[in-house]
Design an enzyme around this catalytic site. Sequence first.
Site, mmCIF file in Angstrom:
data_model
loop_
_atom_site.group_PDB
_atom_site.id
_atom_site.type_symbol
_atom_site.label_atom_id
_atom_site.label_comp_id
_atom_site.label_asym_id
_atom_site.label_seq_id
_atom_site.Cartn_x
_atom_site.Cartn_y
_atom_site.Cartn_z
ATOM 1 N NE ARG A 233 62.204 25.870 42.855
ATOM 2 C CZ ARG A 233 61.475 26.773 42.628
ATOM 3 N NH1 ARG A 233 61.520 27.936 41.639
ATOM 4 N NH2 ARG A 233 60.368 27.159 43.282
ATOM 5 C CG ASP A 257 65.428 34.028 37.187
ATOM 6 O OD1 ASP A 257 65.907 35.132 37.594
ATOM 7 O OD2 ASP A 257 64.231 33.621 37.720
ATOM 8 C CD GLU A 262 67.825 29.766 43.584
ATOM 9 O OE1 GLU A 262 68.004 29.382 42.283
ATOM 10 O OE2 GLU A 262 66.890 30.354 44.070
ATOM 11 C CG HIS A 294 64.292 32.134 42.321
ATOM 12 N ND1 HIS A 294 64.856 30.889 42.749
ATOM 13 C CD2 HIS A 294 63.369 32.043 41.716
ATOM 14 C CE1 HIS A 294 63.680 30.173 42.569
ATOM 15 N NE2 HIS A 294 62.591 30.661 42.009
HETATM 16 P P1 NAD Z 1 53.673 22.567 36.353
HETATM 17 O O1 NAD Z 1 53.693 21.496 37.318
HETATM 18 O O2 NAD Z 1 52.463 23.294 35.990
HETATM 19 O O3 NAD Z 1 54.520 22.125 35.046
HETATM 20 C C1 NAD Z 1 55.684 21.432 35.191
HETATM 21 C C2 NAD Z 1 55.679 20.551 33.841
HETATM 22 O O4 NAD Z 1 56.675 19.547 34.164
HETATM 23 C C3 NAD Z 1 54.436 19.487 33.984
HETATM 24 O O5 NAD Z 1 53.667 19.627 32.937
HETATM 25 C C4 NAD Z 1 55.013 18.026 34.365
HETATM 26 O O6 NAD Z 1 54.274 17.048 33.618
HETATM 27 C C5 NAD Z 1 56.544 18.226 33.570
HETATM 28 N N1 NAD Z 1 57.452 17.381 34.076
HETATM 29 C C6 NAD Z 1 57.603 16.755 35.325
HETATM 30 N N2 NAD Z 1 58.509 15.884 35.131
HETATM 31 C C7 NAD Z 1 59.236 15.924 33.934
HETATM 32 C C8 NAD Z 1 60.210 15.346 33.304
HETATM 33 N N3 NAD Z 1 61.245 14.621 33.967
HETATM 34 N N4 NAD Z 1 60.506 15.810 32.091
HETATM 35 C C9 NAD Z 1 59.787 16.852 31.402
HETATM 36 N N5 NAD Z 1 58.592 17.275 31.993
HETATM 37 C C10 NAD Z 1 58.543 16.817 33.204
HETATM 38 O O7 NAD Z 1 54.870 23.837 36.904
HETATM 39 P P2 NAD Z 1 55.002 25.431 36.653
HETATM 40 O O8 NAD Z 1 54.050 26.231 37.495
HETATM 41 O O9 NAD Z 1 54.821 25.423 35.064
HETATM 42 O O10 NAD Z 1 56.434 25.660 37.060
HETATM 43 C C11 NAD Z 1 57.713 25.150 36.439
HETATM 44 C C12 NAD Z 1 58.726 25.516 36.975
HETATM 45 O O11 NAD Z 1 59.112 26.735 37.127
HETATM 46 C C13 NAD Z 1 59.010 25.102 38.359
HETATM 47 O O12 NAD Z 1 60.277 24.395 38.663
HETATM 48 C C14 NAD Z 1 58.891 26.297 39.185
HETATM 49 O O13 NAD Z 1 59.618 25.906 40.425
HETATM 50 C C15 NAD Z 1 59.536 27.162 38.435
HETATM 51 N N6 NAD Z 1 59.209 28.695 38.708
HETATM 52 C C16 NAD Z 1 60.281 29.392 38.884
HETATM 53 C C17 NAD Z 1 60.168 30.772 39.100
HETATM 54 C C18 NAD Z 1 61.210 32.002 38.951
HETATM 55 O O14 NAD Z 1 60.752 32.874 39.553
HETATM 56 N N7 NAD Z 1 62.448 31.539 38.266
HETATM 57 C C19 NAD Z 1 58.833 31.305 39.691
HETATM 58 C C20 NAD Z 1 57.808 30.253 39.475
HETATM 59 C C21 NAD Z 1 58.085 28.849 39.208
#
Ligand code: NAD
Length: 332
Positions: A233, A257, A262, A294
């Site tokens: 994000r 990305d 954005e 994104h």
């Molecule tokens: P998820 O919830 O499965 O994993 C996130 C992980 O981050 C969890 O294991 C959590 O314990 C960890 N976490 C939380 N706070 C933390 C901190 N302070 N320090 C370190 N780790 C921490 O989520 P996901 O489905 O793997 O998504 C991850 C990211 O990807 C999200 O920000 C999501 O919005 C983003 N995303 C981006 C796109 C894109 O197109 N660019 C698409 C989908 C998701």
Amino acid sequence: MRFKLFNIREDEKPYAYQWGQTNGHEIECTEEDLTLDNVHTLSSFDGVSTQQLFKFDDRIYEALKDVGIKQIAGRAAGFDMFNLDEAAKHDIKITNIPSYSPNAIAEFAVCRALELIRNINKINKKVEHQDFTWDETVIAKELRSMTVLVIGVGRIGKVSAQLFKGFGAEVIGYDPYDQSLSDIEYVQSLQEGLSKADLITLHVPANEETTHIINEETIKYMKNGAYLVNTARGATVKTNDVIQALNSGKLHSVALDVYENEFAYFSYDYTDKEIEDPTLKELMSRDDVLISPHIAFYTHTAVQNMVEISLDSALEVITTGYSENEVQLSKV
Ligand code: NAD
């Protein structure tokens, strides 16, 4: 039953119509946002799906209830566009898609990492100028000689870690809440991870704790010439601090990305329009920055899953009052 999908893109339509045909339901698609002005059109529908990025008007939930709608099925993982309190007050259930294809985002992160390491931006620019020489500006490292830090080892971070391992990189993870991936070493502090890593890839959610997790202070712990990839994000990276670190050479190059500001730009066509955001303009002009709109999620598999899972969830809520994808207030 009749389902209406708002904010529909052409690439989503075949999956929506196919779902309708397979399950025996009628599908209507519109590019419009769901608003107070068109909510009355839903009186002859049973289910609703949306893909809106900005916040709904708080009055939408009461208006939906008035026309007999029980749910909104978001076609994304994010649900910050919904007011869950207001939705609950009017018995509107909100569903999201917690996981539609972690591989889509993880593969994009690896793709951008390789582009950074191989100086693809610089090579392309040289070739554009018919400069076919090899020199110090484009000599590369190899992933198998690098340590990759995955920050946030959840659904996407786990796949990303495994892909980087596949290239022979030493992979370390930082995640205070989930250390369940058995074949990587977890570091116990962000500082330790940053100081060991040649390349950092962000996969954390945006929340109070992770806002600007990459900033002037944390960048100080990084190795000189580190690479940064952000497919998580925009809020997780303090962009101006990253630009300063690129200027000083502390960071070699970065791939973004997602970007803090954005929302006015990404997913819109700005051809022939002036971009007013000076930071975005700077990012776009630099050969040590890869910026993309994104788009890491955007694969056929992910889009199909987003459409089908949203409609499955809508149907579940309408027929049983329950979906495992319902966003609970406690999840926020
Ligand atoms: P998820 O919830 O499965 O994993 C996130 C992980 O981050 C969890 O294991 C959590 O314990 C960890 N976490 C939380 N706070 C933390 C901190 N302070 N320090 C370190 N780790 C921490 O989520 P996901 O489905 O793997 O998504 C991850 C990211 O990807 C999200 O920000 C999501 O919005 C983003 N995303 C981006 C796109 C894109 O197109 N660019 C698409 C989908 C998701």
